[in-house]
Design a protein around this motif. Structure first.
Motif, PDB file in Angstrom:
ATOM      1  N   UNK A 195       7.635  16.411 -10.088  1.00  0.00           N
ATOM      2  CA  UNK A 195       7.961  15.236  -9.295  1.00  0.00           C
ATOM      3  C   UNK A 195       8.295  14.024 -10.141  1.00  0.00           C
ATOM      4  N   UNK A 196       9.003  13.085  -9.510  1.00  0.00           N
ATOM      5  CA  UNK A 196       9.312  11.823 -10.168  1.00  0.00           C
ATOM      6  C   UNK A 196       8.084  10.927 -10.212  1.00  0.00           C
ATOM      7  N   UNK A 197       7.986  10.127 -11.263  1.00  0.00           N
ATOM      8  CA  UNK A 197       6.932   9.130 -11.343  1.00  0.00           C
ATOM      9  C   UNK A 197       7.162   8.102 -10.247  1.00  0.00           C
ATOM     10  N   UNK A 198       6.106   7.790  -9.506  1.00  0.00           N
ATOM     11  CA  UNK A 198       6.218   6.836  -8.410  1.00  0.00           C
ATOM     12  C   UNK A 198       4.965   5.973  -8.320  1.00  0.00           C
ATOM     13  N   UNK A 199       5.140   4.731  -7.853  1.00  0.00           N
ATOM     14  CA  UNK A 199       3.996   3.855  -7.649  1.00  0.00           C
ATOM     15  C   UNK A 199       3.164   4.388  -6.488  1.00  0.00           C
ATOM     16  N   UNK A 200       1.850   4.498  -6.683  1.00  0.00           N
ATOM     17  CA  UNK A 200       0.959   4.930  -5.605  1.00  0.00           C
ATOM     18  C   UNK A 200      -0.434   4.392  -5.871  1.00  0.00           C
ATOM     19  N   UNK A 201      -1.074   3.930  -4.817  1.00  0.00           N
ATOM     20  CA  UNK A 201      -2.455   3.460  -4.918  1.00  0.00           C
ATOM     21  C   UNK A 201      -3.436   4.607  -4.754  1.00  0.00           C
ATOM     22  N   UNK A 202      -3.093   5.539  -3.873  1.00  0.00           N
ATOM     23  CA  UNK A 202      -3.948   6.697  -3.582  1.00  0.00           C
ATOM     24  C   UNK A 202      -3.075   7.935  -3.614  1.00  0.00           C
ATOM     25  N   UNK A 203      -3.565   8.991  -4.252  1.00  0.00           N
ATOM     26  CA  UNK A 203      -2.861  10.273  -4.232  1.00  0.00           C
ATOM     27  C   UNK A 203      -3.759  11.290  -3.563  1.00  0.00           C
ATOM     28  N   UNK A 204      -3.177  12.067  -2.633  1.00  0.00           N
ATOM     29  CA  UNK A 204      -3.926  13.042  -1.858  1.00  0.00           C
ATOM     30  C   UNK A 204      -3.450  14.439  -2.218  1.00  0.00           C
ATOM     31  N   UNK A 205      -4.389  15.326  -2.464  1.00  0.00           N
ATOM     32  CA  UNK A 205      -4.035  16.707  -2.774  1.00  0.00           C
ATOM     33  C   UNK A 205      -5.010  17.669  -2.131  1.00  0.00           C
ATOM     34  N   UNK A 206      -4.732  18.956  -2.308  1.00  0.00           N
ATOM     35  CA  UNK A 206      -5.594  20.003  -1.780  1.00  0.00           C
ATOM     36  C   UNK A 206      -6.118  20.852  -2.925  1.00  0.00           C
ATOM     37  N   UNK A 255       0.852  -1.190   0.000  1.00  0.00           N
ATOM     38  CA  UNK A 255       0.000   0.000   0.000  1.00  0.00           C
ATOM     39  C   UNK A 255       0.883   1.234   0.000  1.00  0.00           C
ATOM     40  N   UNK A 256       0.618   2.139  -0.951  1.00  0.00           N
ATOM     41  CA  UNK A 256       1.349   3.404  -1.034  1.00  0.00           C
ATOM     42  C   UNK A 256       0.352   4.545  -1.171  1.00  0.00           C
ATOM     43  N   UNK A 257       0.480   5.539  -0.297  1.00  0.00           N
ATOM     44  CA  UNK A 257      -0.254   6.786  -0.440  1.00  0.00           C
ATOM     45  C   UNK A 257       0.769   7.885  -0.671  1.00  0.00           C
ATOM     46  N   UNK A 258       0.541   8.702  -1.692  1.00  0.00           N
ATOM     47  CA  UNK A 258       1.464   9.788  -2.036  1.00  0.00           C
ATOM     48  C   UNK A 258       0.746  11.121  -1.979  1.00  0.00           C
ATOM     49  N   UNK A 259       1.425  12.113  -1.436  1.00  0.00           N
ATOM     50  CA  UNK A 259       0.936  13.483  -1.535  1.00  0.00           C
ATOM     51  C   UNK A 259       1.165  13.956  -2.965  1.00  0.00           C
ATOM     52  N   UNK A 260       0.230  14.726  -3.494  1.00  0.00           N
ATOM     53  CA  UNK A 260       0.376  15.262  -4.845  1.00  0.00           C
ATOM     54  C   UNK A 260       1.528  16.266  -4.841  1.00  0.00           C
ATOM     55  N   UNK A 261       2.598  16.030  -5.613  1.00  0.00           N
ATOM     56  CA  UNK A 261       3.746  16.958  -5.598  1.00  0.00           C
ATOM     57  C   UNK A 261       3.360  18.308  -6.195  1.00  0.00           C
TER      58      UNK A 261
END
Length: 284
Positions: free
Chosen positions: A163-174, A153-159
């Motif tokens: 940003x570099x491409x990265x594996x993420x299941x969920x991306x969180x942003x504002x 499981x990977x959650x990433x903040x929206x850069x």
């Protein structure tokens, strides 16, 4: 995982020394603004998210940087005392760059950060494994990218920067960071960053409804109640930590967003109460 749901989580992100200026009025162009008090405390996207996960009972390692001066030494000791795994924190030569945060009476904040601190990369000399990884950074070394690929499981903040491409299941942003951009377009940006593994985009909007998007359908999640507090610093990162915790507990992303949003409201209220009590004691 233990019977209590305790998980091993690695949080990749900055640990800041925040110098917070409490303003007596909102910022305005050309104005002379007074401040009533100032304080310095640990902050940053990595710290607040990791702190929330630690408070929720998980084993948490922080992958970050601290400088070798007295401020970095004190922060390292404070993190160890709190119960974090600090083995992935790189110690760098040099002086700590403080982040100045201008906080107005309504809770609006303006963050001033040096380009040098923002451009500092994360170091990792070997791949790591965990039950979940959270990442809040634009640029990532190959060892971290490989670790994200392997993580369940990977959650990433929206850069906010390239940003570099990265594996993420969920991306969180504002939504405040990406104003007036349709969520389908934000999804396209997130998909290019997070590869085909991405299943959901979660966009917060302060106390307003959270948008959860799966590439086809937008679901709006309304918080149970709204609060007005003087200090909203770290709220978004605390939400991300609560979201990760709830997804690890087996909830779907929509339900997890609802629970995380309401938990963040309670967190803000609790901190406001603590700050008020501390202020009253100092005055008396």
């Amino acid at each position: 995982m233990s019977k209590t749901g305790r998980k091993w989580v690695v949080v990749i992100g900055h640990i800041n020394h925040d110098r917070i200026w409490h303003l007596t009025e909102p910022l305005r162009a050309g104005g002379r603004i007074a401040w009533s008090s100032r304080e310095t405390r640990l902050g940053g996207g990595g710290y607040f998210t990791a702190r929330r996960l630690l408070d929720l009972g998980h084993d948490v390692a922080l992958l970050s940087n601290l400088m070798s001066d007295i401020h970095g030494e004190n922060a390292f000791a404070e993190l160890q005392d709190a119960g974090f795994d600090t083995s992935l924190i790189a110690r760098r030569d040099g002086e700590t760059d403080f982040a100045d945060i201008l906080l107005d009476p309504t809770g609006e904040r303006t963050i001033l950060s040096s380009e040098r601190r923002l451009s500092r990369t994360f170091l990792l000399d070997h791949e790591i494994a965990a039950d979940a990884l959270y990442v809040n950074a634009p640029k990532l070394p190959d060892t971290i990218l490989a670790s994200l690929n392997r993580a369940p499981l990977v959650i990433s903040q929206f850069p906010l920067r390239e940003g570099d491409v990265r594996a993420a299941d969920i991306m969180v942003g504002s939504k405040a960071d990406l104003p007036d951009i349709p969520i389908a377009d934000v999804w396209g940006m997130a998909r290019r960053l997070a590869t085909g593994r991405l299943t959901h985009l979660v966009m917060t909007d302060g106390p307003a409804a959270i948008s959860v998007y799966d590439g086809n359908t937008e679901t709006r999640v309304t918080l149970g109640r709204c609060v007005t507090v003087r200090d909203t610093i770290g709220a978004g990162d605390t939400f991300s930590g609560s979201l990760l915790h709830t997804v690890l507990g087996g909830k779907n992303v929509v339900e997890a967003s609802q629970l995380a949003g309401d938990a963040t409201t309670a967190w803000l209220e609790h901190r406001e109460s603590q700050t008020r009590s501390a202020t009253e004691k100092s005055i008396s």
